[in-house]
Design an enzyme around this catalytic site. Structure first.
Site, short mmCIF file in Angstrom:
data_model
loop_
_atom_site.label_atom_id
_atom_site.label_comp_id
_atom_site.label_asym_id
_atom_site.label_seq_id
_atom_site.Cartn_x
_atom_site.Cartn_y
_atom_site.Cartn_z
N HIS A 60 0.81 -1.22 0.00
CA HIS A 60 0.00 0.00 0.00
C HIS A 60 0.84 1.27 0.00
O HIS A 60 0.30 2.36 -0.18
CB HIS A 60 -1.00 -0.01 1.18
CG HIS A 60 -0.41 0.37 2.50
ND1 HIS A 60 0.10 -0.56 3.39
CD2 HIS A 60 -0.25 1.57 3.08
CE1 HIS A 60 0.53 0.06 4.47
NE2 HIS A 60 0.34 1.36 4.31
N ASP A 92 -0.12 -7.75 2.32
CA ASP A 92 0.49 -6.43 2.15
C ASP A 92 2.01 -6.54 2.25
O ASP A 92 2.62 -6.14 3.24
CB ASP A 92 -0.07 -5.47 3.21
CG ASP A 92 0.23 -4.02 2.91
OD1 ASP A 92 0.69 -3.72 1.78
OD2 ASP A 92 -0.01 -3.17 3.79
N SER A 111 4.44 2.69 7.89
CA SER A 111 4.09 1.58 7.00
C SER A 111 5.30 1.10 6.22
O SER A 111 6.12 1.89 5.76
CB SER A 111 3.00 2.01 6.02
OG SER A 111 1.80 2.26 6.67
#
Length: 271
Positions: A69, A116, A221
């Site tokens: 992402h 992910d 992230s």
């Protein structure tokens, strides 16, 4: 109720909505400079400079692991910076790379961030030094952390839910939460899958109040979740607000993707 009382209640509600109690990298502490030499900063062009967007971590010569992402539609001019502690200071240890290839896991689900995991091939091998080294990652068959085990993560992500960012790398120790709890409806429900670990700072028993929440946050992230010095997870997502007790950070379990990782790094068609 008096009009003035209604105004006061609205003001209080506004404060609690936009200024959450406690802070969570939210919380943590500044890492010792270059003590985590595997850390990578993925940066996007902003005028004549680069701006940190996501984290990543070096796993092998010329290879960085991160989250899908972070770059779902491709690199688009982003660069990877290794060997840094400060995002802004001109440190001699910094090495800047273009992204030669980006491999996003083809099974990534944007609805719940399942699968992910992504791999970046740098445009050249990095120069190994005290400030730039690879970290081992857990492969299939290895032991992932259990409930209440201490795990670590680090990054240059937001310090609070208002988006304030640090200049220097921060780190935090968290505890793994029972996956059954994270699968409850008041946590993540069906969005939480067996490819995920959830973790946050567990309030000690007895729990001292006020309790300072600690968590990964926006901008962290793609960074690593480490257990006994080995990368076992990738910082993926969590709640709308960082540090919420029922919305802990979610991390992709790396050992579930050994075959795919090996295929990509061998420059073969991923399995």
């Amino acid at each position: 109720m008096m009009v003035s009382d209604k105004v006061l209640l609205v003001a209080v509600a506004f404060v609690f909505t936009f200024f959450p109690q406690g802070e969570g990298i939210i919380g943590g502490r500044e890492a010792a400079p270059f003590s985590r030499p595997y850390m990578a900063s993925i940066q996007a062009p902003e005028g004549a400079t680069l701006k940190h967007e996501c984290g990543g971590f070096v796993i092998a010569d010329q290879w960085v692991m991160t989250a899908v992402h972070c770059m779902p539609s491709g690199p688009n001019g982003r660069q990877v910076v290794l060997g840094l502690h400060s995002l802004t200071q001109p440190e001699e240890t910094k090495q800047i790379f273009n992204i030669s290839e980006l491999y996003n896991n083809p099974k990534f689900n944007s609805d719940n961030y399942d699968n992910d995991i992504a791999l970046i091939k740098l445009d050249r091998p990095f120069n190994q030094s005290d400030a730039v080294k690879a970290v081992a990652f857990l492969r299939a068959g290895g032991a992932n952390p259990g409930v209440d085990d201490d795990v670590e993560t680090a990054g240059w992500g937001s310090l609070d839910n208002l988006g304030a960012r640090p200049d220097k790398l921060k780190e935090v120790v968290l505890q793994v939460i029972n996956p059954r709890r994270c699968g409850r409806r008041d946590y993540f429900g069906r969005k939480f899958t067996t490819n995920m670990i959830c973790a946050h700072k567990v309030c000690p028993n007895p729990c001292d109040r006020p309790y300072k929440k600690e968590d990964s946050c926006d901008g962290d992230s793609g960074g690593p979740l480490l257990y006994n010095g080995v990368a076992v997870g990738i910082t993926s997502n969590g709640g709308m607000k960082c540090g919420q007790l029922n919305k802990p950070g979610i991390y992709t379990i790396i050992s579930h993707y050994t075959e795919w990782i090996d295929g990509v790094m061998a420059q073969q068609t991923p399995a």
